[in-house]
Design a protein around this motif. Structure first.
Motif, PDB file in Angstrom:
ATOM      1  N   THR A   1       1.777  -3.625   4.058  1.00 13.27           N
ATOM      2  CA  THR A   1       2.481  -3.301   4.502  1.00 13.27           C
ATOM      3  C   THR A   1       3.053  -1.262   3.258  1.00 13.27           C
ATOM      4  OG1 THR A   1       4.377  -5.568   4.122  1.00 13.27           O
ATOM      5  CG2 THR A   1       4.926  -2.972   3.486  1.00 13.27           C
ATOM      6  N   VAL A   2       2.635  -1.107   4.531  1.00 17.90           N
ATOM      7  CA  VAL A   2       2.651   0.407   4.307  1.00 17.90           C
ATOM      8  C   VAL A   2       3.548   0.666   3.518  1.00 17.90           C
ATOM      9  CG1 VAL A   2       1.391   2.523   4.426  1.00 17.90           C
ATOM     10  CG2 VAL A   2       0.442   0.170   5.346  1.00 17.90           C
ATOM     11  N   LEU A   3       3.876   1.971   2.988  1.00 10.14           N
ATOM     12  CA  LEU A   3       5.267   2.212   1.573  1.00 10.14           C
ATOM     13  C   LEU A   3       5.040   4.090   2.238  1.00 10.14           C
ATOM     14  CD1 LEU A   3       5.532  -0.466   1.029  1.00 10.14           C
ATOM     15  CD2 LEU A   3       6.694   0.366  -0.730  1.00 10.14           C
ATOM     16  N   ASP A   4       5.987   4.229   2.363  1.00  3.83           N
ATOM     17  CA  ASP A   4       5.219   6.246   2.890  1.00  3.83           C
ATOM     18  C   ASP A   4       6.755   6.753   3.019  1.00  3.83           C
ATOM     19  OD1 ASP A   4       3.144   7.923   2.555  1.00  3.83           O
ATOM     20  OD2 ASP A   4       4.387   8.789   3.684  1.00  3.83           O
ATOM     21  N   LYS A   5       7.073   7.804   2.835  1.00  5.47           N
ATOM     22  CA  LYS A   5       7.911   8.591   3.412  1.00  5.47           C
ATOM     23  C   LYS A   5       8.216   8.915   4.433  1.00  5.47           C
ATOM     24  CE  LYS A   5       7.245  12.605   0.333  1.00  5.47           C
ATOM     25  NZ  LYS A   5       7.702  13.895  -0.093  1.00  5.47           N
TER      26      LYS A   5
ATOM     27  N   LEU B   1       0.934  -1.013  -0.564  1.00 10.04           N
ATOM     28  CA  LEU B   1      -0.231   0.074   0.070  1.00 10.04           C
ATOM     29  C   LEU B   1       0.954   1.225  -0.034  1.00 10.04           C
ATOM     30  CD1 LEU B   1      -2.458   1.081   0.297  1.00 10.04           C
ATOM     31  CD2 LEU B   1      -2.728   1.282   2.672  1.00 10.04           C
ATOM     32  N   LEU B   2       0.759   2.218  -1.342  1.00 11.32           N
ATOM     33  CA  LEU B   2       1.197   3.258  -1.370  1.00 11.32           C
ATOM     34  C   LEU B   2       0.873   4.253  -0.933  1.00 11.32           C
ATOM     35  CD1 LEU B   2       3.498   2.922  -4.758  1.00 11.32           C
ATOM     36  CD2 LEU B   2       4.234   1.904  -3.063  1.00 11.32           C
ATOM     37  N   GLY B   3       1.487   5.208   0.532  1.00  6.74           N
ATOM     38  CA  GLY B   3       0.687   6.228   0.784  1.00  6.74           C
ATOM     39  C   GLY B   3       0.300   5.951   2.255  1.00  6.74           C
ATOM     40  N   ALA B   4      -0.023   6.426   3.187  1.00  5.11           N
ATOM     41  CA  ALA B   4       0.185   7.049   4.808  1.00  5.11           C
ATOM     42  C   ALA B   4      -0.414   7.955   5.078  1.00  5.11           C
ATOM     43  CB  ALA B   4       1.270   5.914   5.534  1.00  5.11           C
ATOM     44  N   GLY B   5      -0.535   8.763   4.035  1.00  2.39           N
ATOM     45  CA  GLY B   5      -2.174   9.770   4.989  1.00  2.39           C
ATOM     46  C   GLY B   5      -3.667   9.259   5.263  1.00  2.39           C
ATOM     47  N   HIS B   6      -4.151  10.320   5.565  1.00  2.00           N
ATOM     48  CA  HIS B   6      -5.473  10.058   5.775  1.00  2.00           C
ATOM     49  C   HIS B   6      -6.942   8.996   4.944  1.00  2.00           C
ATOM     50  CE1 HIS B   6      -6.028  12.513   8.452  1.00  2.00           C
ATOM     51  NE2 HIS B   6      -5.659  13.946   7.684  1.00  2.00           N
ATOM     52  N   ILE B   7      -6.607   8.516   3.575  1.00  2.00           N
ATOM     53  CA  ILE B   7      -6.742   7.715   3.113  1.00  2.00           C
ATOM     54  C   ILE B   7      -6.325   6.324   2.576  1.00  2.00           C
ATOM     55  CG2 ILE B   7      -8.252   7.195   0.808  1.00  2.00           C
ATOM     56  CD1 ILE B   7      -9.189   9.145   2.106  1.00  2.00           C
ATOM     57  N   GLY B   8      -5.004   6.883   3.337  1.00  2.00           N
ATOM     58  CA  GLY B   8      -4.037   5.215   3.300  1.00  2.00           C
ATOM     59  C   GLY B   8      -4.348   4.799   4.392  1.00  2.00           C
ATOM     60  N   GLN B   9      -4.149   5.557   5.479  1.00  2.00           N
ATOM     61  CA  GLN B   9      -3.820   4.870   6.848  1.00  2.00           C
ATOM     62  C   GLN B   9      -6.067   4.002   7.086  1.00  2.00           C
ATOM     63  OE1 GLN B   9      -3.037   7.049   9.580  1.00  2.00           O
ATOM     64  NE2 GLN B   9      -1.446   8.097   9.309  1.00  2.00           N
TER      65      GLN B   9
ATOM     66  N   GLY C   1       0.503  -2.312  14.688  1.00  2.00           N
ATOM     67  CA  GLY C   1       0.583  -3.743  13.999  1.00  2.00           C
ATOM     68  C   GLY C   1       0.604  -4.033  13.001  1.00  2.00           C
ATOM     69  N   ILE C   2       1.093  -2.990  12.492  1.00  2.00           N
ATOM     70  CA  ILE C   2       0.317  -2.649  10.680  1.00  2.00           C
ATOM     71  C   ILE C   2       2.123  -2.459   9.953  1.00  2.00           C
ATOM     72  CG2 ILE C   2       0.129  -1.634   7.869  1.00  2.00           C
ATOM     73  CD1 ILE C   2      -3.077  -1.011   9.931  1.00  2.00           C
ATOM     74  N   ALA C   3       2.579  -3.397   9.499  1.00  2.00           N
ATOM     75  CA  ALA C   3       3.415  -3.365   8.757  1.00  2.00           C
ATOM     76  C   ALA C   3       3.698  -2.056   7.706  1.00  2.00           C
ATOM     77  CB  ALA C   3       4.252  -5.081   8.067  1.00  2.00           C
ATOM     78  N   THR C   4       5.559  -1.638   8.061  1.00  2.00           N
ATOM     79  CA  THR C   4       6.048  -0.775   7.375  1.00  2.00           C
ATOM     80  C   THR C   4       7.411  -0.405   6.529  1.00  2.00           C
ATOM     81  OG1 THR C   4       6.413   0.710   9.574  1.00  2.00           O
ATOM     82  CG2 THR C   4       3.900   0.593   8.616  1.00  2.00           C
ATOM     83  N   LYS C   5       7.206   0.409   5.457  1.00  2.00           N
ATOM     84  CA  LYS C   5       8.625   0.851   4.939  1.00  2.00           C
ATOM     85  C   LYS C   5       8.569   1.944   4.670  1.00  2.00           C
ATOM     86  CE  LYS C   5       9.382  -3.946   3.019  1.00  2.00           C
ATOM     87  NZ  LYS C   5       9.849  -4.117   1.797  1.00  2.00           N
ATOM     88  N   GLU C   6       9.825   3.123   5.178  1.00  2.00           N
ATOM     89  CA  GLU C   6      10.080   3.897   5.121  1.00  2.00           C
ATOM     90  C   GLU C   6      10.721   4.148   3.615  1.00  2.00           C
ATOM     91  OE1 GLU C   6      11.866   7.838   6.768  1.00  2.00           O
ATOM     92  OE2 GLU C   6      12.192   6.240   8.247  1.00  2.00           O
TER      93      GLU C   6
END
Length: 364
Positions: free
Chosen positions: A28-32, A5-13, A44-49
């Motif tokens: 897995t959420v990807l965001d800068k 999942l690309l983007g951890a803004g309001h919609i992405g979350q 508990g949601i996987a993330t990557k910067e």
């Protein structure tokens, strides 16, 4: 199903939480933004910067997943789609940008995976509804689609608060609008075609904006006399936006306008989404009109409030992914919103978010 999942803004979350909660998706959420990612990681949601504007970095992040769900700003849609293509992932996004969609359509021609852009509210759900209603007629005359994401309590001169991406908002106000008029494809001007209507005793205005039709013009060209999409606002909004974009020439300096709006216009979680579709034509020798109307309200839950635009946008793309996983959508190539059956959408665990107001009506 493994989702990048690309983007951890309001919609992405919101998308991340919905998919993760089912147990059917490994997200897995990807965001800068380390700040936004930390919120999801704590749940508990996987993330990557990841630098979301760097295609090589995106490819490294999405490789090994089954699908890419893109909730980044519209100008990154092509980059994200290219990363998905080169990594052999299916692709879903929310873009309203016409040029990006056409580029993704070209990519999909040779793809062994599925590419389905425009999976939000408009484009997205609105096109699914219009296509479903139009198919019921022997001869279709007019298809009118109206959508608004509006503050529940407007207090400023624009009668508007920020309810979604400022980038997307200004983009749809500044680009030509596809439509069908008199049976012919046309490019209408944004902010033109002003009309007024009321629903449930509330007065609204509607005017041309770009991108909301998705691929409906291509699908219905030669089969309908008139087909258009307009954005709904409270009366007076359109005239002030024309003043800003045209009289003050801010259409030529969109970054300045976006900066002004971000600094001066509060965001709100207290909003309402209005969906209004009318289709008229001949059925069994009788001229009929079918109407589909919904009002979706914000969820004011104290622990996890959601705006109406979060609910409807996330529900749209999550439903598309869910129906794809269930084998109810084409599994390769370009997938249109028209490929989604409205009954399947509304019966889906995510699509049920749109069942808040009223059922389809028939008027003789």
């Amino acid at each position: 199903m493994k989702i990048a999942l690309l983007g951890a803004g309001h919609i992405g979350q919101t998308i991340a939480r919905l998919l993760h909660a089912t147990g059917d998706y490994q997200v897995t959420v990807l965001d800068k933004s380390a700040k936004y990612l930390a919120v999801l990681a704590a749940e508990g949601i996987a993330t990557k910067e990841v630098d979301s504007e760097n295609k090589a970095a995106l490819m490294a992040g999405v490789r090994g997943n089954d699908a890419v769900v893109n909730a980044l700003p519209y100008h990154l849609a092509i980059t994200a789609a290219e990363a998905a293509l080169e990594c052999g992932c299916h692709y879903f996004d929310l873009t309203e940008d016409v040029a990006a969609t056409k580029a993704i359509m070209e990519m999909a021609k040779s793809a062994k995976t599925a590419f389905m852009p425009q999976c939000g509210l408009a484009p997205g759900f609105i096109g699914i509804v219009a296509h479903h209603l139009a198919k019921q007629f022997d001869e279709v005359r007019d298809v009118q689609m109206r959508v608004g994401a509006l503050p529940a309590f407007p207090t400023n001169k624009l009668k508007y608060n920020l309810t979604w991406s400022v980038d997307g908002l200004i983009n749809e106000y500044c680009h030509p609008c596809e439509a069908i008029h008199g049976g012919e494809f046309i490019q209408a001007l944004p902010l033109e075609g002003l009309e007024h209507f009321s629903l449930d005793g509330v007065e609204y205005e509607a005017f041309n904006t770009s991108g909301g039709l998705g691929t409906l013009c291509e699908t219905w060209k030669g089969k309908v006399q008139n087909l258009d999409y307009k954005t709904v606002r409270y009366p007076g909004h359109r005239d002030l936006m024309k003043f800003l974009l045209e009289d003050l020439a801010l259409a030529g300096d969109q970054e300045k306008l976006k900066d002004i709006m971000r600094k001066s216009m509060p965001a709100t979680m207290q909003d309402v989404v209005l969906v209004f579709v009318t289709v008229s034509g001949m059925k069994n020798g009788v001229l009929l009109q079918e109407v589909f109307a919904r009002k979706i309200f914000a969820d004011r839950d104290v622990k996890a409030p959601l705006s109406a635009i979060q609910i409807t946008t996330a529900a749209g793309i999550c439903t598309a992914v869910d129906l794809f996983r269930e084998g109810k959508l084409p599994q390769k190539g370009f997938v249109r919103q028209e490929d989604v059956a409205l009954p399947d959408f509304l019966a889906n665990r995510f699509g049920k978010a749109y069942e808040q107001l009223r059922q389809v009506q028939s008027i003789a």
